[in-house]
Every structure is written in C-alpha cells, then in structure tokens.
Design a protein around this motif. Structure first.
Motif, PDB file in Angstrom:
ATOM      1  N   THR A  84       0.831  -1.203   0.000  1.00  0.00           N
ATOM      2  CA  THR A  84       0.000   0.000   0.000  1.00  0.00           C
ATOM      3  C   THR A  84       0.865   1.253   0.000  1.00  0.00           C
ATOM      4  O   THR A  84       0.590   2.210  -0.730  1.00  0.00           O
ATOM      5  CB  THR A  84      -0.917  -0.003   1.230  1.00  0.00           C
ATOM      6  N   GLN A  87       2.288   1.794  -3.378  1.00  0.00           N
ATOM      7  CA  GLN A  87       1.284   2.392  -4.263  1.00  0.00           C
ATOM      8  C   GLN A  87       1.265   3.902  -4.117  1.00  0.00           C
ATOM      9  O   GLN A  87       1.205   4.638  -5.095  1.00  0.00           O
ATOM     10  CB  GLN A  87      -0.104   1.858  -3.903  1.00  0.00           C
ATOM     11  N   LEU A  88       1.323   4.327  -2.866  1.00  0.00           N
ATOM     12  CA  LEU A  88       1.292   5.763  -2.615  1.00  0.00           C
ATOM     13  C   LEU A  88       2.523   6.447  -3.188  1.00  0.00           C
ATOM     14  O   LEU A  88       2.441   7.510  -3.800  1.00  0.00           O
ATOM     15  CB  LEU A  88       1.200   6.028  -1.118  1.00  0.00           C
ATOM     16  N   ARG A  91       2.139   6.872  -6.813  1.00  0.00           N
ATOM     17  CA  ARG A  91       1.185   7.924  -7.154  1.00  0.00           C
ATOM     18  C   ARG A  91       1.738   9.315  -6.859  1.00  0.00           C
ATOM     19  O   ARG A  91       1.370  10.290  -7.511  1.00  0.00           O
ATOM     20  CB  ARG A  91      -0.108   7.709  -6.378  1.00  0.00           C
ATOM     21  N   LEU A 137      -3.683  -8.507 -10.541  1.00  0.00           N
ATOM     22  CA  LEU A 137      -3.898  -7.123 -10.107  1.00  0.00           C
ATOM     23  C   LEU A 137      -3.263  -6.842  -8.750  1.00  0.00           C
ATOM     24  O   LEU A 137      -2.971  -5.699  -8.427  1.00  0.00           O
ATOM     25  CB  LEU A 137      -5.399  -6.835 -10.023  1.00  0.00           C
ATOM     26  N   GLU A 138      -3.091  -7.899  -7.957  1.00  0.00           N
ATOM     27  CA  GLU A 138      -2.515  -7.663  -6.637  1.00  0.00           C
ATOM     28  C   GLU A 138      -0.994  -7.597  -6.700  1.00  0.00           C
ATOM     29  O   GLU A 138      -0.372  -6.925  -5.903  1.00  0.00           O
ATOM     30  CB  GLU A 138      -2.948  -8.773  -5.663  1.00  0.00           C
ATOM     31  N   HIS A 155     -11.503 -11.236  -5.230  1.00  0.00           N
ATOM     32  CA  HIS A 155     -11.191  -9.938  -4.634  1.00  0.00           C
ATOM     33  C   HIS A 155     -11.434  -8.768  -5.571  1.00  0.00           C
ATOM     34  O   HIS A 155     -11.013  -7.657  -5.291  1.00  0.00           O
ATOM     35  CB  HIS A 155      -9.729  -9.860  -4.155  1.00  0.00           C
ATOM     36  N   CYS A 156     -12.050  -9.034  -6.704  1.00  0.00           N
ATOM     37  CA  CYS A 156     -12.176  -7.983  -7.699  1.00  0.00           C
ATOM     38  C   CYS A 156     -13.621  -7.559  -7.888  1.00  0.00           C
ATOM     39  O   CYS A 156     -14.542  -8.351  -7.745  1.00  0.00           O
ATOM     40  CB  CYS A 156     -11.621  -8.463  -9.045  1.00  0.00           C
ATOM     41  N   VAL A 278     -12.266  -4.935 -14.843  1.00  0.00           N
ATOM     42  CA  VAL A 278     -11.910  -5.595 -13.593  1.00  0.00           C
ATOM     43  C   VAL A 278     -10.928  -4.741 -12.808  1.00  0.00           C
ATOM     44  O   VAL A 278      -9.952  -4.243 -13.372  1.00  0.00           O
ATOM     45  CB  VAL A 278     -11.251  -6.971 -13.865  1.00  0.00           C
ATOM     46  N   SER A 282     -10.663  -3.460  -3.255  1.00  0.00           N
ATOM     47  CA  SER A 282     -10.122  -2.540  -2.247  1.00  0.00           C
ATOM     48  C   SER A 282      -9.697  -1.206  -2.857  1.00  0.00           C
ATOM     49  O   SER A 282      -9.440  -0.257  -2.150  1.00  0.00           O
ATOM     50  CB  SER A 282      -8.929  -3.184  -1.536  1.00  0.00           C
ATOM     51  N   GLU A 285     -12.352   2.875  -4.701  1.00  0.00           N
ATOM     52  CA  GLU A 285     -12.515   4.321  -4.473  1.00  0.00           C
ATOM     53  C   GLU A 285     -11.321   5.137  -4.959  1.00  0.00           C
ATOM     54  O   GLU A 285     -11.313   6.354  -4.827  1.00  0.00           O
ATOM     55  CB  GLU A 285     -12.746   4.592  -2.983  1.00  0.00           C
ATOM     56  N   ASP A 286     -10.321   4.450  -5.483  1.00  0.00           N
ATOM     57  CA  ASP A 286      -9.181   5.167  -6.048  1.00  0.00           C
ATOM     58  C   ASP A 286      -9.679   6.144  -7.113  1.00  0.00           C
ATOM     59  O   ASP A 286     -10.354   5.756  -8.066  1.00  0.00           O
ATOM     60  CB  ASP A 286      -8.231   4.129  -6.672  1.00  0.00           C
ATOM     61  N   PRO A 287      -9.348   7.425  -6.950  1.00  0.00           N
ATOM     62  CA  PRO A 287      -9.903   8.433  -7.861  1.00  0.00           C
ATOM     63  C   PRO A 287      -9.601   8.141  -9.326  1.00  0.00           C
ATOM     64  O   PRO A 287     -10.474   8.317 -10.185  1.00  0.00           O
ATOM     65  CB  PRO A 287      -9.212   9.724  -7.407  1.00  0.00           C
TER      66      PRO A 287
END
Lengths: 313, 313
Positions: A84, A87-88, A91, A137-138, A155-156, A278, A282, A285-287
């Motif tokens: 996580t 990921q940040l 971004r 994707l994970e 999970h998708c 797909v 989780s 809600e990612d913009p």
DNA sequence: TGGTCACTTAAAGAAAACTTAACTGAAGTG
DNA sequence: CACTTCAGTTAAGTTTTCTTTAAGTGACCA
C-alpha cells in the motif's frame, strides 16, 4: 470491528523480520538496530502473548509451533501494508493509471477512443499494457484490466462492458459484387478468414459451428481459407476485401459503425464470455480508477452490472 | 523482499483508526489515547510521507485523494495482523481443529473414521462443522474443508481425495431375488431411489442420464420412485432393500466394502467434480492442519495432487 | 583449551509517544 | 449577537518505550 488489542507493533515487525530470516542477527540488520534490541523486542512480544515463539538453540533459532502458526499471517499483514505504501509512492511522483487489455480489444476498441479519456483527464498519465497473459492485479503494477471472460475474479469488482457475438463480416463491396452474398450458402464462393487468438484461452464459435447453426452443409469446404493469430489482423484483412471473416461484434464495432465492414447475415452466435472491466475491490474508491470506470461506462452508454465474488469454499 | 522502510507503525495504526471512524476523537478513544496524541500521530505520518492524508474541516475530517488511496490497504493489512493474533488466542486456550464437510460425506465417510484421527492425535480437539453452505476459510472459524467441486479456490491449497462416480446400487439380496438384476433393463421392475441434494449446487448424472448411457429406453418409467434430499438417506433406503439407488461411489464406499450394498452393473458415470481437501495456503504449515492432512492422505492411501490457484485476471 | 559465533541480559541513555492545558474557529443555542 | 460547545491543533513537559553499550552464556570448532 472491535478494538483490536494488537501487541506492540514494533515487536510484531521484529518478529516478522526474524521469522523471515530465521536469524535475529540478520533481522536486526534489516531493521538497522542491534541484535540486543531485536532480542528485547521478540521477548516483549512473547511476554505480551504469554507464548514462546522461538526456540533458542545454541547458535540458531527456530520457530515454535505457535511461531509457525502466526508467521505467515504476520508476514502477509506487513506485506499488505508495504504494498500500500508503495502504491502511494508511485502515485506521489507520477499519476499513472496502468490499463491492461488484450491486443485485439486494445487495437480495435480501446486505443481509438482513449484519447478522449486522456483529454478529459489531462492530469492522469494513462498507460496501456497490452498482453495476452493473465495479469495479477494484486502483484503486477496494473490498476485496471479489460478482460474477456466469465466475470469472476477473486477480490475484484467486475463490471460488464458488452457481450460478444460471432458472425460473418466482410467489406460492403463484397456483398453485391460479382459473387454476391445473399444466403449463407454463398459463402462457399469466398475465402473464409478466421483467427485462432483465443484457442487455449476460451471457447468461441468457429466457422464449423456457424455453418452448422446456419444449416449449411460442407460450408467449410469452400473457396479458400485464411487464418490469423491476432484477431484484429483478421478483421483488417476482411476490410481490405480479402474475404469474409468470422468476426467478433465487439471488436469490429468501430469498423461496422464506420461502414468498413458489414454483417451480411442475421445469424450471430453469442459467446459464453463477455468483456469486463476488472479492478481490485479494495481500490474501488481510487480516484483514477473511478475516473476511468466512469468514463468507460459513459463511453459504452451502458450501466454497470456489478459482481463481487470473494474467495470461498 | 527489500527492507520495507515502512512509516512509524503507530502512526499507521492511528491513521487506520481515524480513517475507519472518520473522526480523530473516536479514533483516539478506540486507541485509549487523547485526541492530541492522535492528531500528533496523523501529522507525523503526513510529514513522513510528505502528503496530506486528511482535510481538516471545521468540526470534521475527510480523507484526501491520497488518504482515500491508501485507506483500504492499511485497513486490510491491520485486519490481517489482527486475524492472525486471534487465531493464536484461539489456539492458546484450546487446541481445536474445525473441519467443514457436507452432511453426506460426513455421515458416510468422515465420521466413521474420524475416531482414528482423534485417537492418533489425542491433544487435538477435532470438531466437524457439517453444512451445505459454502464456507469462507478466511472469515469463518474453519481450519480445513472437505469439498465436492472443481478444486479451484482462491488462496487455498487443495488436494484431491477421490473422484466420484454414479452407478446403481442396491442390497445384495435384491440382485438374485425374485426380480433379479441381470441387465439394466431389469431396473424397470424395481423402485428407483435418488436424491436431489446436489441440485442447485453442481451437476450430477441422474437416472435419465444413466439410462441413456446404458441404452435403456424409458427406464425411468418403471416400477416406482423414491426421492430423498439427503444423499446418505437415499443410500440407507437402498441398504434396507427399498429399491435401487443411483448412488455415489465415494459416499457409498463404506457400505460397499461392508457388503451392505452392491453395484450390479459395470456402467459408472464419472462426475465432473471430485472431493478435495481445502485449506488456506498461508496455513499449510499449521501443525494441526498438517496432522489432519497427513492422516487423511494416509487414510485414503493416495498421494496428493496439489493445486494452488491465486487470484488472477 | 581457547576462540568464535549467535543470542541474552542489565543498565544507562536516547527517542518516541503521551498528557496536560491553552488555543482556534465554526456551528449550534438562547 | 453573545455564549457555549465541539472537533481538532499546538506547545511544553513528562512518561514510557526503545536502543545501545558492554558484559555474559553456552555450544561448536579448530
């Protein structure tokens, strides 16, 4: 969720490092502390839990039953946190949205209209990763995927984009040419184009299946054959007048709308699979993902069919 | 895995609580600290990352884009840690192994031989949870499951136990009685027993399918019918001489071995599904799970076929 | 037998996390 | 319109926790 009453987090991290290395020394090194500190942390965790986690041997350590029991879970928990934060970081520097899609749908559907997404969201750096291979994707650095399948991924969240049908298609010039296409039987006078992109991945009706449903005997013994291993090349061949392709409506959409291809017959065979968008539940809600999803749904003018299967037995 | 360079863990925990409650006050309460401490923690995390995570409004807080981005991952990470510690607590007090299996396989296969497992591992408190409902190994408190299916479960290790076949079965007395069973056609003189346990869950050959493969016309128009909604009741009815059941070899194993049932015909129809032992990949080294798995494999005398599918697109 | 290696222990010092208490600014209240 | 309240902030000081230093243990190895 109740107040979790987790043990001291630093001691959990120490345990995680120690369990992975099976060595306090190496773990201490990883965490940039002295072995003494690490030893203290592990002991603190053991005291807190009231359970021995490591057996101290003369010059090594080994996990106890209890240590063995919790090690994988602790490891996965920290791995999740770690991913996580990565990921940040990704971004923070850029604002990349990685879209994974098969080569054909990319060429014929996605790429031609993606410019609209990019111009609507100039701050998002959209990248298309075009590959036939399944994408995790994970694990892989992919944010969203467009997939042809049954729409069940663990999970998708999946949203149906459109169904797929298979039917003959050709250049409009061919229909009324010197070998006109009035009935399915007329196909015997033409080169039959097909592609085997999907073979080994999923079932899709082929010429034999179509002829059978059309009630044509020996349709496949006709004029000639032409086979491609990339779906959009087969369509392009048909556009250029090389013959009649057993085309997929979803892929050919653009060419059909533009009049470059026509469907001379009514008989379409529906595929078992459909195209889905797909993405990880989780990250719903990612913009950026939301933006892409909303744009995509807007683009196809349909509404979403959500299915969110979890891992169950 | 590289040295993770995670932010201060306490500040991550603070963020998690705050993001879940959308309130620093409530989060502080959950963590048994003052709001000031929580405010400080969140700021520390923001400073560490160089990114604002919350927008402070007059008397509320809301997540920023970046906060929204990481909140689910952080939450899941801590949830994983939490679950793991709970597992340990459970194991500390008792030493329970929860086995989930369908009612029929439990009655006919598992229960009759489970006493051997318990006497081999007297320290393990084995409990059978018998239910038709699908069980979530990650959520429900179930350690291992015996399932009839295709053997594909996310995050799980699955090992095939045995295949399943469907064929007529009856009491041995019936075969050579006054209405002997020499050929499939003779079934027309007998009551046909079946069960519909599986309907809605999976496909399984029924009497019609079996008659078709046996080349018997109108076999199902015979003497009489008897239907159960629990598979082992149908077998028990056949044992008691009530008729001929279209039985499942795996379930009937014990009754066949004991001579309570016989299979008068050679024709067995293989089911698409098989019986599998299923447990979470991450718990494969759990001593209790290992013990059960090893005992089970020993019991069936077969060797393992491992398949470990992950979530992929 | 003596050196080495991995881990432990204790005490002191450094760093962090927490609390108290005073502050801000907007929303609700009479 | 003042007054209160409420959620969050800030700063200073204190407590707690963590870390290091330094000495210690016990098995393995030469």
């Amino acid at each position: 969720m109740p107040p979790d009453r987790l043990p001291p987090l630093n001691s959990l991290r120490a345990f995680n490092a120690a369990a992975r290395h099976m060595s306090f020394q190496d773990a201490a090194e990883e965490l940039f502390v002295t072995p003494a500190a690490l030893s203290y942390q592990i002991r603190q965790l053991e005291d807190h839990l009231g359970v021995k986690l490591f057996n101290r041997l003369n010059r090594a350590v080994e996990l106890t039953e209890m240590g063995l029991l919790i090690a994988p879970g602790i490891r996965e928990g920290f791995a999740r946190l770690s991913k996580t934060m990565q990921q940040l970081e990704r971004r923070k520097s850029s604002n990349v949205l990685v879209i994974s899609a098969g080569p054909a749908i990319t060429a014929k559907w996605l790429a031609p209209r993606l410019y609209r997404f990019v111009s609507k969201h100039p701050n998002i750096d959209a990248r298309v990763s075009s590959s036939v291979k399944k994408v995790d994707l994970e694990e892989d650095d992919v944010d969203v995927a467009i997939r042809f399948g049954a729409g069940k991924y663990a999970h998708c969240r999946t949203e149906k984009l459109f169904d797929e049908y298979v039917t003959p298609m050709c250049s409009p010039a061919l229909v009324n040419g010197d070998r006109p296409l009035r009935t399915p039987d007329d196909l015997k006078n033409h080169t039959l184009i097909s592609d085997d992109t999907h073979v080994g991945f999923f079932d899709l009706a082929d010429w034999n299946a179509w002829f059978e449903q059309a009630g044509v005997k020996d349709g496949n013994q006709g004029h000639g054959k032409l086979q491609f291993n990339v779906a959009d090349h087969a369509l392009d061949a048909a556009i250029s007048g090389a013959g009649v392709v057993l085309g997929r409506t979803a892929l050919a959409q653009g060419d059909l709308d533009a009049g470059r291809l026509v469907m001379p017959f009514d008989l379409k065979i529906k595929a078992d699979f459909s195209f889905f968008l797909v993405y990880l539940e989780s990250r719903a809600e990612d913009p950026n993902i939301r933006a892409f999803r909303d744009w995509l749904m807007d683009e196809i003018g349909g509404y979403a069919t959500r299915e969110t299967p979890g891992p169950a037995v």
